[in-house]
Design a protein around this motif. Structure first.
Motif: not given
Length: 334
Positions: A247-264, A266-276
């Motif tokens: 659902r839109d704005g549901a809590p969650g987590k995101m991780i960015w990787y570059l060349d197999g390493k974690v770079v960043m 972020g929490d899924i911000p409230a109010g954003t569209r659901r990532l699916s």
């Protein structure tokens, strides 16, 4: 790159995107013969877990008895892995956006559906080719902007791709995510996984959402990663997400990787569209505010994508995702 340059670049990009999604978009098309296959193209590989990924070893149980012994992980499976077969049109996998209206950023390219600007190679790679020919009366700058038909589709998963990006003055390759249309930008959110500005050989990992005013100044997250060898090699992109509900704005987590390493992270911000409900966007822009008004020299600039896949879990499993989350940095605010 100084903080001021980065700040100005983010501000310019944000203003550009805001104008882009509030202005009326025009469309046009351009047709040419298919271009030659890049000489450095590689033969296709069977679908498999990328070799660049090396999960962090689990904490030994003998020194940390509070941790349970690691369980064998089920091999991740791709739930979407497009075949870039040259017998297929690009439109088989992508929505081809068109237009030469500046895209809110004073950019110079005309995005076309021409096979000169986007095509699949015999080695099952996607090529977006930005072409500059200032000797022609029209369409001096042509390129392509592609949106996947496929959405992320799941409450949690892992997106991977291998890219080889053009690095030059006036060139802005980007691999990023937006919600499926119709949507409101920037309220519904934007995730940038790979983008390099004006030949800076820096990857800009970004998260945007909310509005742009005094109250929402902090609704941006960014990490810059120097990749000085970017012009000479392929870069591995990874993005993992875990959202509690579809659902839109549901809590969650995101991780960015570059060349197999974690770079960043972020929490899924409230109010954003659901990532699916988000899609992948791949494009090469030219000129504009982000490139400080500089334009590329005559020639062609290839952004090559291979190994584009969506997986049911990160490599190493969701336990490894949680370990990565604990070690990752939050992006900087503007």
């Amino acid at each position: 790159m100084s903080f001021r340059q980065t700040f100005d670049g983010i501000v310019n990009k944000s203003k550009a995107k805001l104008k882009e999604y509030t202005d009326q978009q025009s469309s046009s098309s351009h047709s040419n013969a298919p271009p030659p296959v890049p000489s450095w193209s590689k033969p296709p590989q069977a679908p498999q877990q990328p070799q660049w990924y090396h999960p962090t070893p689990p904490i030994p149980t003998e020194t940390h008895p509070s941790y349970a012994a690691p369980q064998p992980q089920t091999q991740p499976q791709p739930y979407w892995q497009p075949n870039f077969d040259p017998s297929l049109p690009v439109s088989a996998h992508f929505i081809q956006e068109t237009g030469a209206h500046g895209w809110g950023n004073n950019e110079s390219q005309n995005y076309t559906t021409s096979p000169a600007n986007s095509f699949f190679t015999p080695h099952n790679q996607l090529v977006i080719r930005a072409i500059v020919n200032t000797n022609t009366p029209n369409d001096k700058y042509t390129s392509a902007r592609l949106n996947t038909h496929q959405k992320l589709s799941r409450t949690r998963g892992f997106l991977t791709a291998t890219v080889r990006a053009p690095c030059a003055t006036g060139i802005w390759p980007a691999f990023w995510l937006l919600p499926a249309e119709p949507f409101t930008w920037p309220n519904d959110g934007e995730v940038d996984l790979f983008e390099s500005w004006n030949g800076d050989c820096v990857n800009h990992s970004c998260l945007h959402w909310g509005h742009f005013n005094g109250e929402d100044w902090n609704k941006h997250r960014v990490i810059e990663t120097d990749v000085p060898s970017m012009p000479e090699r392929e870069v591995q992109i990874g993005f993992a997400w875990m959202q509690e509900e579809d659902r839109d704005g549901a809590p969650g987590k995101m991780i960015w990787y570059l060349d197999g390493k974690v770079v960043m992270r972020g929490d899924i911000p409230a109010g954003t569209r659901r990532l699916s409900d988000w899609r992948v966007i791949i494009n090469v822009a030219m000129g504009g505010n982000v490139c400080a008004g500089k334009l590329p020299a005559d020639g062609s600039y290839d952004f090559v994508v291979m190994g584009l896949s969506m997986w049911d879990s990160p490599f190493g499993g969701w336990e490894h995702f949680e370990r990565d989350w604990g070690s990752a940095r939050e992006g900087k605010t503007m």
